[in-house]
Design a protein around this motif. Structure first.
Motif, PDB file in Angstrom:
ATOM      1  N   GLU A 125     -15.534  -4.730  29.202  1.00 61.10           N
ATOM      2  CA  GLU A 125     -14.100  -4.819  29.487  1.00 61.10           C
ATOM      3  C   GLU A 125     -13.364  -5.487  28.321  1.00 61.10           C
ATOM      4  OE1 GLU A 125     -12.700  -3.488  31.987  1.00 61.10           O
ATOM      5  OE2 GLU A 125     -14.102  -3.380  33.657  1.00 61.10           O
ATOM      6  N   SER A 136      -9.287  -5.334  28.328  1.00 59.74           N
ATOM      7  CA  SER A 136      -8.565  -5.454  29.595  1.00 59.74           C
ATOM      8  C   SER A 136      -7.327  -6.337  29.501  1.00 59.74           C
ATOM      9  CB  SER A 136      -9.507  -5.995  30.678  1.00 59.74           C
ATOM     10  OG  SER A 136     -10.009  -7.265  30.315  1.00 59.74           O
ATOM     11  N   THR A 167     -16.428  -0.418  31.724  1.00 58.54           N
ATOM     12  CA  THR A 167     -15.058  -0.443  32.222  1.00 58.54           C
ATOM     13  C   THR A 167     -15.023   0.080  33.650  1.00 58.54           C
ATOM     14  OG1 THR A 167     -12.793   0.305  31.797  1.00 58.54           O
ATOM     15  CG2 THR A 167     -14.549   1.877  31.333  1.00 58.54           C
ATOM     16  N   HIS A 168     -13.991  -0.316  34.380  1.00 59.43           N
ATOM     17  CA  HIS A 168     -13.724   0.307  35.675  1.00 59.43           C
ATOM     18  C   HIS A 168     -12.517   1.233  35.563  1.00 59.43           C
ATOM     19  CE1 HIS A 168     -11.083  -3.292  35.647  1.00 59.43           C
ATOM     20  NE2 HIS A 168     -10.251  -2.500  36.294  1.00 59.43           N
ATOM     21  N   ASP A 169     -11.965   1.325  34.350  1.00 65.02           N
ATOM     22  CA  ASP A 169     -10.786   2.146  34.088  1.00 65.02           C
ATOM     23  C   ASP A 169     -11.232   3.501  33.536  1.00 65.02           C
ATOM     24  OD1 ASP A 169      -8.426   3.326  33.255  1.00 65.02           O
ATOM     25  OD2 ASP A 169      -7.585   1.482  32.438  1.00 65.02           O
ATOM     26  N   LEU A 218      -9.726   4.701  30.222  1.00 58.72           N
ATOM     27  CA  LEU A 218     -10.370   4.189  29.008  1.00 58.72           C
ATOM     28  C   LEU A 218     -11.661   4.934  28.721  1.00 58.72           C
ATOM     29  CD1 LEU A 218      -9.921   0.305  29.248  1.00 58.72           C
ATOM     30  CD2 LEU A 218      -8.805   1.887  27.684  1.00 58.72           C
ATOM     31  N   VAL A 252      -7.430   7.135  40.802  1.00 54.74           N
ATOM     32  CA  VAL A 252      -6.608   6.905  39.611  1.00 54.74           C
ATOM     33  C   VAL A 252      -5.172   7.323  39.908  1.00 54.74           C
ATOM     34  CG1 VAL A 252      -6.232   7.565  37.211  1.00 54.74           C
ATOM     35  CG2 VAL A 252      -8.557   7.233  38.059  1.00 54.74           C
ATOM     36  N   GLY A 254      -7.179   9.771  34.892  1.00 56.08           N
ATOM     37  CA  GLY A 254      -7.517   9.244  33.576  1.00 56.08           C
ATOM     38  C   GLY A 254      -6.936  10.032  32.457  1.00 56.08           C
ATOM     39  N   PRO A 304      -4.711   4.952  27.556  1.00 51.84           N
ATOM     40  CA  PRO A 304      -4.987   3.670  28.174  1.00 51.84           C
ATOM     41  C   PRO A 304      -3.996   2.605  27.739  1.00 51.84           C
ATOM     42  CG  PRO A 304      -6.591   4.118  26.466  1.00 51.84           C
ATOM     43  CD  PRO A 304      -5.788   5.364  26.653  1.00 51.84           C
TER      44      PRO A 304
END
Length: 363
Positions: free
Chosen positions: A188, A191, A220-222, A225, A268, A359, A363
């Motif tokens: 991360e 972040s 990452t949890h995104d 990204l 998302v 996504g 980002p």
């Protein structure tokens, strides 16, 4: 022209880092907590592997095993084919220099009594990369400029408490780059950064990968990204300590197979109202509650939340298997890899995937 005979001694280069059935069990208050269970993955020079999943899915513990910051309860971790437990002192030193870790929390990972210059200069001096004061100052200025802390002289004398969270995080990234690593594990690492700085830093890391051959494990949890940084690499989706889907990022994002991956993509936010209306509310999960590691469900641990769950999912533990057809991912879901006789749809056929819109933004 005469035919050439392949050299039997020629072997493909071993990956930079390889986890082979690695597991990590923590013992807390008389209970076993399987933070990571039978994880196998590898990353070679110039490759990027993105680990995604909800908080508590085991991403950071997996990264710590790869970085040698923790020893697996079972299984093996290898650097260039050499088991970490069998390394000589010299090999261990080379591994420590080649594999660097960017921690998730810069508030905890930076020493509060060391200035930025001191933080960056210690590894340089310890490994003999800068011997004189002038060499140290020049290298520190280069590192700070690389992570957009400019002018560098304005930051080198500062202490962590004198900087914002985003500035601290950039110092953490600079520290990870001090030894010119061959593998960078980023947990991360963007972040806390503003969007413009985030994109600039990711582009810099991509340049290192393409021009210097640096390998990456990016956590990452995104999913935005993951799509941006690992589009040319692979993505592994983790749930409760296990990899449930792994494959090329483009396929995982645009054609997810595991119902958990689809739920992550459906979650998302979608700026286009028409595309947002096509998504199922809540990703179609039966429950938003994540089971406790101290009391895991039997069979597939995802079955209490899975909209495709069958009776066998409550009894049999699924393993990563190739998906039939033209799909290139490996998936730990029996409903997907072996649909059975009840005619229930696979993840790919259960509805439109969220990959086309999920996504998709910068980002």
């Amino acid at each position: 022209m005469p035919e050439t005979t392949p050299d039997p001694s020629a072997r493909p280069a071993a990956p930079l880092i390889e986890l082979d059935g690695a597991s990590q069990v923590f013992h807390v208050k008389g209970k076993d907590l399987p933070a990571v269970s039978d994880v196998s993955l590898s990353v070679g020079a110039g490759e990027v592997l993105c680990l995604v999943g909800e908080s508590g899915s085991g991403k950071t513990t997996t990264a710590r095993l790869a970085a040698g910051l923790a020893s697996p309860t079972s299984g093996a971790v290898r650097y260039e084919g050499r088991d970490l437990t069998e390394m000589t002192r010299a090999e261990r030193r080379e591994y420590r220099r080649a594999v660097q870790y960017i921690h998730q929390d810069p508030y905890a990972s930076l020493n509060p009594i060391r200035s930025v210059r001191s933080t960056l200069s210690i590894p340089l001096r310890k490994h003999g990369l800068a011997k004189t004061t002038a060499e140290v100052d020049r290298r520190v200025d280069e590192l700070l400029t690389t992570v957009d802390l400019t002018p560098p002289e304005s930051y080198s004398g500062k202490f962590p408490h004198q900087m914002s969270g985003g500035q601290r995080q950039r110092v953490s990234v600079a520290r990870g780059l001090t030894l010119s690593p061959r593998l960078l594990i980023a947990d991360e690492s963007t972040s806390m950064l503003d969007v413009s700085i985030r994109v600039s830093l990711l582009n810099m890391l991509t340049k290192l990968r393409k021009e210097e051959g640096v390998g990456f494990i990016y956590i990452t949890h995104d999913l935005a990204l993951a799509k941006y940084f690992a589009w040319e690499g692979r993505t592994a989706v983790m749930y409760l300590g296990k990899i449930v889907e792994v494959g090329p990022t483009q396929q995982v994002i645009n054609n997810p197979q595991h119902p958990y991956t689809r739920a992550l993509l459906d979650a998302v936010p979608e700026p286009d109202p028409e595309l947002a209306a096509q998504k199922k509310a809540g990703g179609g999960l039966l429950s938003a509650d994540i089971p406790s590691l101290s009391d895991l469900p039997t069979g597939c641990t995802f079955h209490p939340r899975c909209p495709l769950a069958q009776d066998r999912c409550r009894e049999v533990v699924p393993t990563l298997q190739p998906v039939p057809g033209d799909v290139v991912q490996d998936v730990a879901c029996m409903v997907v890899t072996d649909p059975g006789a009840d005619g229930r749809p696979t993840a790919a056929a259960a509805g439109t995937t969220g990959g086309g819109g999920g996504g998709g933004g910068v980002p």
